[in-house]
Design an enzyme around this catalytic site. Structure first.
Site, PDB file in Angstrom:
ATOM      1  N   LEU A  33       0.808  -1.223   0.000  1.00 14.51           N
ATOM      2  CA  LEU A  33       0.000   0.000   0.000  1.00 14.51           C
ATOM      3  C   LEU A  33       0.842   1.274   0.000  1.00 14.51           C
ATOM      4  CD1 LEU A  33      -2.928  -0.983   2.398  1.00 14.51           C
ATOM      5  CD2 LEU A  33      -2.845  -1.093  -0.098  1.00 14.51           C
ATOM      6  N   ALA A  74       3.786  -5.322  -8.504  1.00  7.35           N
ATOM      7  CA  ALA A  74       4.333  -4.423  -7.494  1.00  7.35           C
ATOM      8  C   ALA A  74       5.680  -3.855  -7.927  1.00  7.35           C
ATOM      9  CB  ALA A  74       4.487  -5.173  -6.170  1.00  7.35           C
ATOM     10  N   ALA A  75       5.765  -2.515  -7.993  1.00 13.14           N
ATOM     11  CA  ALA A  75       7.019  -1.863  -8.397  1.00 13.14           C
ATOM     12  C   ALA A  75       6.896  -0.362  -8.246  1.00 13.14           C
ATOM     13  CB  ALA A  75       7.355  -2.192  -9.859  1.00 13.14           C
ATOM     14  N   THR A 117       7.687  -3.223 -19.248  1.00 18.83           N
ATOM     15  CA  THR A 117       7.480  -1.846 -19.676  1.00 18.83           C
ATOM     16  C   THR A 117       8.128  -1.531 -21.012  1.00 18.83           C
ATOM     17  OG1 THR A 117       7.915   0.471 -19.074  1.00 18.83           O
ATOM     18  CG2 THR A 117       9.519  -1.156 -18.356  1.00 18.83           C
ATOM     19  N   TYR A 142      14.653   2.953 -13.881  1.00 19.97           N
ATOM     20  CA  TYR A 142      13.381   2.233 -13.860  1.00 19.97           C
ATOM     21  C   TYR A 142      13.351   1.183 -14.968  1.00 19.97           C
ATOM     22  CZ  TYR A 142       8.535   1.230 -15.055  1.00 19.97           C
ATOM     23  OH  TYR A 142       7.367   0.589 -15.390  1.00 19.97           O
ATOM     24  N   ARG A 222       2.159   8.968 -28.659  1.00 21.47           N
ATOM     25  CA  ARG A 222       2.255   7.845 -27.730  1.00 21.47           C
ATOM     26  C   ARG A 222       1.135   6.842 -27.991  1.00 21.47           C
ATOM     27  NH1 ARG A 222       6.449   9.718 -27.535  1.00 21.47           N
ATOM     28  NH2 ARG A 222       7.635  10.522 -25.746  1.00 21.47           N
TER      29      ARG A 222
END
Length: 344
Positions: A33, A74-75, A117, A142, A222
Site C-alpha cells: 500500500l 508491485a514496483a 514496460t 526504472y 504515444r
C-alpha cells in the site's frame, strides 16, 4: 485458477484482479500500500499486507497453498524519480522481484506473469512500430530494473522450469467501463488524468511539452492502451505458459499526439481547459508505438477500446464520479497489520 497477484491494489493490478474475478478465478492480493489503494480492492478479497522485501512473509504465503499462477505488478514506476534516486529504484524493484521469483521457483510455481514496460526501449528516435525483438536500451534506472527482472525470469525458466510471460506495455490509460475502478496516482504524471483534472478544475493550467517534433501536429505521439485491454491480455497469456515462456509488446498499435489527447478531453467533456506550451523535456522521443502483432497472432488478443475518445470517456466518467479519488491515503492505513492477512 488460483491466482496470487502482487501490487493488486495499484492501477493496472487492480484492473487485472477484477478481470480475473469476473472470469471466475480465485484471487489473493499482496500489496504494501505504498502507492496502492485498499479501496481499489473488491470487498472480502483475500489481502496480504506485506512488503516483498520480507522474503519470509512471501515464503509463508507462496508455500502455504497451491497457486496456479503468480502475477507480479508491485514496483516503483516513475521514470523521473528513478533518475533522481537510481540505486533506490534498482534495489527496490529488482530485489523485491528477485525475492518473489526465487520463492516461487523454490516452491514449484510453474507460471509467472510479469508486468514489464516499454521503458526498455529507451529514447531512440523511431519511425516504425516497436516489435518484441527491438534492441533493449533502457534510458532510466526504472527501465533497467525491469530488464534485470526479465533476465532473472529467463534463468528461472532454464534452471527451475518456471515459465514466465513478460508483458511490455506502453501507456496504460482509461478506467473500468463499469465504473468500478480508475486511475489515482500520487503524484500523477500521466497525461490523460492530468488533462482531465485540468478540465474539471482540479488542477491549474496544463503544460504540453514541445511543439516542434517531426509529427503531424508537432507534439509527441504515444500509444495509449486501455487498462481493461491490458487486463484481458494478462489473462490470455497464462495459457501460453503451459508450453513455453513468452515476451510480448502490448499496445494499441495506434499513436495519438499530446495535442489530440487534449482535444479529446475537451470534446468528450464539453469543457475548455487552460493550457500552454512548454519546452521539450529531455529524453522524450517523438514517437513510441507498439507492434503487438506477435501477441495477437499467438493468443487471439486484440484491443477493444481503441479510439482515444473511448479511452478518455471511461477515464473521465470515473474521475467525475470520484473527484477525490479513492479517498484513502496509503499512510492512513494501519501499518500494524503489515505482514498479516487482512480481512477487508
Amino acid at each position: 485458477m488460483k491466482c496470487l497477484v502482487t501490487g493488486g491494489a495499484g492501477y493496472v493490478g487492480s484492473h487485472v484482479v477484477i478481470s480475473l474475478l469476473d472470469a471466475g478465478h480465485e484471487v489473493a492480493v499482496i500489496d504494501n500500500l505504498s502507492t496502492g489503494h485498499l479501496a481499489a480492492l473488491p470487498d472480502n478479497i483475500r489481502f496480504f499486507h506485506i512488503d516483498l522485501l520480507d522474503i519470509q512473509a512471501i515464503n509463508e504465503i507462496v508455500s502455504g497453498e497451491k497457486w496456479d499462477v503468480v502475477l507480479h505488478f508491485a514496483a516503483l514506476s516513475l521514470v523521473g524519480e528513478s533518475m533522481s534516486n537510481p540505486f533506490y529504484y534498482l534495489r527496490q524493484n529488482y530485489v523485491t522481484a528477485l525475492n518473489l521469483i526465487e520463492t516461487c521457483a523454490n516452491n514449484g510455481i510453474k507460471r509467472f506473469v510479469f508486468s514489464s514496460t516499454a521503458a526498455l526501449f529507451g529514447g531512440k528516435e523511431r519511425v516504425s512500430l516497436i516489435p518484441d525483438n527491438a534492441q533493449i536500451e533502457p534510458n532510466s534506472p526504472y527501465g533497467e530494473s525491469k530488464f534485470l527482472i526479465e533476465r532473472a525470469l529467463v534463468w528461472a525458466d532454464q534452471i527451475c522450469g518456471m515459465r514466465s510471460a513478460s508483458l511490455r506495455y506502453f501507456n496504460a490509460a482509461g478506467a473500468d467501463p463499469q465504473g468500478r475502478l480508475g486511475e489515482d496516482h500520487t503524484p500523477e504524471t500521466h497525461l490523460i488524468p492530468l488533462t482531465i483534472d485540468t478540465a474539471l478544475g482540479l488542477r491549474p493550467k496544463l503544460k504540453l511539452f514541445g511543439n516542434d517534433y517531426p509529427t503531424r501536429d508537432g507534439t509527441c505521439i504515444r500509444d495509449y492502451i486501455h487498462v481493461t485491454d491490458l487486463a484481458d491480455a494478462h489473462i490470455r497469456v497464462i495459457k501460453q505458459l503451459d508450453h513455453r515462456s513468452v515476451t510480448y509488446n502490448l499496445g494499441n498499435g495506434l499513436g495519438f499526439t499530446n495535442l489530440e489527447v487534449l482535444q479529446s478531453v475537451e470534446r468528450i467533456s464539453g469543457l475548455k481547459l487552460p493550457w500552454e506550451w512548454a519546452p521539450r523535456r529531455q529524453g522524450d522521443p517523438a514517437v513510441l508505438v507498439a507492434d503487438s502483432s506477435h501477441m495477437r497472432r499467438e493468443t487471439g488478443w486484440a484491443p477493444r477500446y481503441q479510439t482515444i475518445d473511448v479511452i478518455v470517456e471511461t477515464a473521465l466518467k470515473w474521475r467525475q464520479d470520484n473527484p477525490d479519488g479513492y479517498k484513502i491515503v496509503p499512510n492512513h492505513y494501519d501499518h500494524r497489520t503489515m505482514g498479516k492477512f487482512v480481512n477487508i
